[in-house]
Design a protein around this motif. Structure first.
Motif, PDB file in Angstrom:
ATOM      1  N   SER A   3     -24.226 -47.376  63.637  1.00  0.00           N
ATOM      2  CA  SER A   3     -23.378 -47.568  62.461  1.00  0.00           C
ATOM      3  C   SER A   3     -22.780 -48.973  62.436  1.00  0.00           C
ATOM      4  CB  SER A   3     -22.272 -46.514  62.410  1.00  0.00           C
ATOM      5  OG  SER A   3     -21.399 -46.659  63.504  1.00  0.00           O
ATOM      6  N   ALA A   4     -22.494 -49.537  63.621  1.00  0.00           N
ATOM      7  CA  ALA A   4     -21.971 -50.908  63.671  1.00  0.00           C
ATOM      8  C   ALA A   4     -23.031 -51.903  63.194  1.00  0.00           C
ATOM      9  CB  ALA A   4     -21.510 -51.250  65.081  1.00  0.00           C
ATOM     10  N   VAL A   5     -24.277 -51.676  63.575  1.00  0.00           N
ATOM     11  CA  VAL A   5     -25.367 -52.553  63.123  1.00  0.00           C
ATOM     12  C   VAL A   5     -25.558 -52.415  61.618  1.00  0.00           C
ATOM     13  CG1 VAL A   5     -27.862 -52.948  63.259  1.00  0.00           C
ATOM     14  CG2 VAL A   5     -26.543 -52.632  65.346  1.00  0.00           C
ATOM     15  N   ASP A   6     -25.486 -51.189  61.128  1.00  0.00           N
ATOM     16  CA  ASP A   6     -25.619 -50.967  59.690  1.00  0.00           C
ATOM     17  C   ASP A   6     -24.498 -51.666  58.928  1.00  0.00           C
ATOM     18  OD1 ASP A   6     -26.931 -49.813  57.472  1.00  0.00           O
ATOM     19  OD2 ASP A   6     -25.388 -48.256  57.385  1.00  0.00           O
ATOM     20  N   ASN A   7     -23.284 -51.589  59.441  1.00  0.00           N
ATOM     21  CA  ASN A   7     -22.156 -52.284  58.817  1.00  0.00           C
ATOM     22  C   ASN A   7     -22.292 -53.800  58.934  1.00  0.00           C
ATOM     23  OD1 ASN A   7     -20.670 -50.050  57.864  1.00  0.00           O
ATOM     24  ND2 ASN A   7     -19.948 -49.652  59.926  1.00  0.00           N
ATOM     25  N   PHE A   8     -22.901 -54.253  60.014  1.00  0.00           N
ATOM     26  CA  PHE A   8     -23.142 -55.686  60.166  1.00  0.00           C
ATOM     27  C   PHE A   8     -24.101 -56.185  59.088  1.00  0.00           C
ATOM     28  CE2 PHE A   8     -25.659 -59.191  61.914  1.00  0.00           C
ATOM     29  CZ  PHE A   8     -24.656 -60.129  62.087  1.00  0.00           C
ATOM     30  N   PHE A   9     -25.135 -55.393  58.790  1.00  0.00           N
ATOM     31  CA  PHE A   9     -26.090 -55.782  57.751  1.00  0.00           C
ATOM     32  C   PHE A   9     -25.456 -55.795  56.363  1.00  0.00           C
ATOM     33  CE2 PHE A   9     -29.652 -54.255  60.665  1.00  0.00           C
ATOM     34  CZ  PHE A   9     -29.929 -55.540  61.087  1.00  0.00           C
ATOM     35  N   SER A  10     -24.389 -55.043  56.176  1.00  0.00           N
ATOM     36  CA  SER A  10     -23.674 -55.115  54.903  1.00  0.00           C
ATOM     37  C   SER A  10     -22.537 -56.139  54.961  1.00  0.00           C
ATOM     38  CB  SER A  10     -23.144 -53.736  54.499  1.00  0.00           C
ATOM     39  OG  SER A  10     -22.245 -53.263  55.464  1.00  0.00           O
ATOM     40  N   LEU A  11     -22.513 -56.907  56.055  1.00  0.00           N
ATOM     41  CA  LEU A  11     -21.561 -57.998  56.281  1.00  0.00           C
ATOM     42  C   LEU A  11     -20.109 -57.524  56.275  1.00  0.00           C
ATOM     43  CD1 LEU A  11     -23.285 -60.816  54.218  1.00  0.00           C
ATOM     44  CD2 LEU A  11     -23.339 -60.474  56.685  1.00  0.00           C
ATOM     45  N   ASP A  12     -19.859 -56.360  56.817  1.00  0.00           N
ATOM     46  CA  ASP A  12     -18.516 -55.825  56.964  1.00  0.00           C
ATOM     47  C   ASP A  12     -18.021 -56.178  58.373  1.00  0.00           C
ATOM     48  OD1 ASP A  12     -16.155 -54.435  57.072  1.00  0.00           O
ATOM     49  OD2 ASP A  12     -17.020 -52.516  56.461  1.00  0.00           O
ATOM     50  N   PHE A  13     -17.188 -57.193  58.464  1.00  0.00           N
ATOM     51  CA  PHE A  13     -16.734 -57.719  59.759  1.00  0.00           C
ATOM     52  C   PHE A  13     -15.951 -56.684  60.552  1.00  0.00           C
ATOM     53  CE2 PHE A  13     -13.677 -59.937  62.485  1.00  0.00           C
ATOM     54  CZ  PHE A  13     -14.548 -60.694  63.253  1.00  0.00           C
ATOM     55  N   GLU A  14     -15.030 -56.001  59.920  1.00  0.00           N
ATOM     56  CA  GLU A  14     -14.153 -55.056  60.627  1.00  0.00           C
ATOM     57  C   GLU A  14     -14.928 -53.868  61.197  1.00  0.00           C
ATOM     58  OE1 GLU A  14     -11.012 -55.593  61.429  1.00  0.00           O
ATOM     59  OE2 GLU A  14     -11.155 -57.514  60.400  1.00  0.00           O
ATOM     60  N   GLU A  15     -15.860 -53.329  60.417  1.00  0.00           N
ATOM     61  CA  GLU A  15     -16.598 -52.143  60.854  1.00  0.00           C
ATOM     62  C   GLU A  15     -17.748 -52.467  61.812  1.00  0.00           C
ATOM     63  OE1 GLU A  15     -15.772 -48.951  60.262  1.00  0.00           O
ATOM     64  OE2 GLU A  15     -13.988 -49.774  59.298  1.00  0.00           O
ATOM     65  N   SER A  16     -18.093 -53.729  61.957  1.00  0.00           N
ATOM     66  CA  SER A  16     -19.174 -54.104  62.878  1.00  0.00           C
ATOM     67  C   SER A  16     -18.636 -54.731  64.159  1.00  0.00           C
ATOM     68  CB  SER A  16     -20.161 -55.040  62.178  1.00  0.00           C
ATOM     69  OG  SER A  16     -19.490 -56.184  61.699  1.00  0.00           O
ATOM     70  N   GLN A  17     -17.386 -54.467  64.477  1.00  0.00           N
ATOM     71  CA  GLN A  17     -16.761 -55.028  65.677  1.00  0.00           C
ATOM     72  C   GLN A  17     -17.460 -54.617  66.966  1.00  0.00           C
ATOM     73  OE1 GLN A  17     -14.100 -57.214  66.304  1.00  0.00           O
ATOM     74  NE2 GLN A  17     -14.568 -57.670  64.178  1.00  0.00           N
ATOM     75  N   TYR A  18     -17.978 -53.408  67.014  1.00  0.00           N
ATOM     76  CA  TYR A  18     -18.627 -52.931  68.241  1.00  0.00           C
ATOM     77  C   TYR A  18     -19.813 -53.816  68.607  1.00  0.00           C
ATOM     78  CZ  TYR A  18     -20.738 -49.873  71.690  1.00  0.00           C
ATOM     79  OH  TYR A  18     -21.271 -49.369  72.840  1.00  0.00           O
ATOM     80  N   VAL A  19     -20.671 -54.078  67.667  1.00  0.00           N
ATOM     81  CA  VAL A  19     -21.846 -54.906  67.948  1.00  0.00           C
ATOM     82  C   VAL A  19     -21.438 -56.366  68.174  1.00  0.00           C
ATOM     83  CG1 VAL A  19     -22.533 -55.460  65.582  1.00  0.00           C
ATOM     84  CG2 VAL A  19     -24.259 -55.248  67.311  1.00  0.00           C
ATOM     85  N   ILE A  20     -20.440 -56.828  67.472  1.00  0.00           N
ATOM     86  CA  ILE A  20     -19.977 -58.213  67.641  1.00  0.00           C
ATOM     87  C   ILE A  20     -19.386 -58.415  69.022  1.00  0.00           C
ATOM     88  CG2 ILE A  20     -18.284 -59.909  66.849  1.00  0.00           C
ATOM     89  CD1 ILE A  20     -18.690 -58.716  64.002  1.00  0.00           C
ATOM     90  N   ASN A  21     -18.508 -57.520  69.434  1.00  0.00           N
ATOM     91  CA  ASN A  21     -17.880 -57.645  70.753  1.00  0.00           C
ATOM     92  C   ASN A  21     -18.874 -57.446  71.885  1.00  0.00           C
ATOM     93  OD1 ASN A  21     -15.320 -58.194  69.742  1.00  0.00           O
ATOM     94  ND2 ASN A  21     -14.845 -56.025  69.533  1.00  0.00           N
ATOM     95  N   HIS A  22     -19.886 -56.658  71.630  1.00  0.00           N
ATOM     96  CA  HIS A  22     -20.899 -56.411  72.658  1.00  0.00           C
ATOM     97  C   HIS A  22     -21.743 -57.659  72.951  1.00  0.00           C
ATOM     98  CE1 HIS A  22     -23.249 -53.659  75.099  1.00  0.00           C
ATOM     99  NE2 HIS A  22     -24.339 -54.234  74.617  1.00  0.00           N
ATOM    100  N   TYR A  23     -22.015 -58.462  71.941  1.00  0.00           N
ATOM    101  CA  TYR A  23     -22.911 -59.612  72.099  1.00  0.00           C
ATOM    102  C   TYR A  23     -22.225 -60.974  72.015  1.00  0.00           C
ATOM    103  CZ  TYR A  23     -26.793 -56.399  71.862  1.00  0.00           C
ATOM    104  OH  TYR A  23     -27.669 -55.387  72.130  1.00  0.00           O
ATOM    105  N   LYS A  24     -20.929 -61.026  71.786  1.00  0.00           N
ATOM    106  CA  LYS A  24     -20.266 -62.313  71.563  1.00  0.00           C
ATOM    107  C   LYS A  24     -20.346 -63.245  72.776  1.00  0.00           C
ATOM    108  CE  LYS A  24     -15.676 -60.878  72.915  1.00  0.00           C
ATOM    109  NZ  LYS A  24     -14.333 -60.629  72.541  1.00  0.00           N
ATOM    110  N   ASP A  25     -20.177 -62.724  73.976  1.00  0.00           N
ATOM    111  CA  ASP A  25     -20.235 -63.578  75.163  1.00  0.00           C
ATOM    112  C   ASP A  25     -21.665 -63.980  75.498  1.00  0.00           C
ATOM    113  OD1 ASP A  25     -17.480 -63.432  75.454  1.00  0.00           O
ATOM    114  OD2 ASP A  25     -17.596 -61.615  76.681  1.00  0.00           O
ATOM    115  N   LEU A  26     -22.581 -63.057  75.329  1.00  0.00           N
ATOM    116  CA  LEU A  26     -23.986 -63.330  75.639  1.00  0.00           C
ATOM    117  C   LEU A  26     -24.566 -64.409  74.729  1.00  0.00           C
ATOM    118  CD1 LEU A  26     -26.494 -62.409  77.282  1.00  0.00           C
ATOM    119  CD2 LEU A  26     -26.977 -60.866  75.385  1.00  0.00           C
ATOM    120  N   LEU A  27     -24.181 -64.394  73.462  1.00  0.00           N
ATOM    121  CA  LEU A  27     -24.725 -65.338  72.479  1.00  0.00           C
ATOM    122  C   LEU A  27     -23.812 -66.529  72.203  1.00  0.00           C
ATOM    123  CD1 LEU A  27     -26.029 -62.698  69.931  1.00  0.00           C
ATOM    124  CD2 LEU A  27     -27.362 -63.927  71.631  1.00  0.00           C
TER     125      LEU A  27
END
Length: 144
Positions: A3-27
């Motif tokens: 669901s976080a990835v799906d929200n990321f594709f709709s460019l919803d920053f708040e609802e895609s926090q899980y995927v963002i926080n998961h990859y922010k340090d790696l990328l």
């Protein structure tokens, strides 16, 4: 994650926090820059089309314009949401090559494995066409 990835594709920053926080340090993603990029991309896509999809995102998100969004977008596109196909690939050889079929060649084993692993896609195959091609193929092996 799905669901976080799906929200990321709709460019919803708040609802895609899980995927963002998961990859922010790696990328090496800067969160504030990413949030700004998502807002700008969302506004520019909405001016073109009220409802946008992944194809529209692929066309508009460029590496040099939205560097943080681009990196995370690439990762999100390659994430497998389901592991069923991966699990099938490990169980396929055991089901296909049994003790009764030990003389099967590598090419046939590979072809049967692909058909078994990708069985979700087999409903798109025209069975009558496959039978026609199979019937035209010479399958006899000439012994010298």
């Amino acid at each position: 994650m799905a669901s976080a990835v799906d929200n990321f594709f709709s460019l919803d920053f708040e609802e895609s926090q899980y995927v963002i926080n998961h990859y922010k340090d790696l990328l090496n993603i800067e969160i504030k820059s990413l949030m700004a990029e998502m807002i700008v991309a969302q506004n520019s896509l909405k001016t073109l089309n009220q409802k946008f999809d992944i194809q529209d995102l692929k066309k508009s998100v460029e590496k040099y314009v939205y560097p943080n969004l681009y990196k995370l977008f690439q990762v999100a596109l390659t994430l497998p949401i389901s592991s069923a196909t991966c699990q099938r690939s490990f169980s396929a050889p055991r089901k296909i090559k049994t003790w009764l079929r030990v003389s099967m060649g590598q090419e046939r084993l590979t072809d049967l494995s692909i058909l078994y692993i990708e069985k979700d896609l087999t409903n798109k195959i025209d069975i009558k066409e496959v039978i026609r091609i199979f019937a035209q193929t010479e399958r006899r092996i000439m012994l010298e």
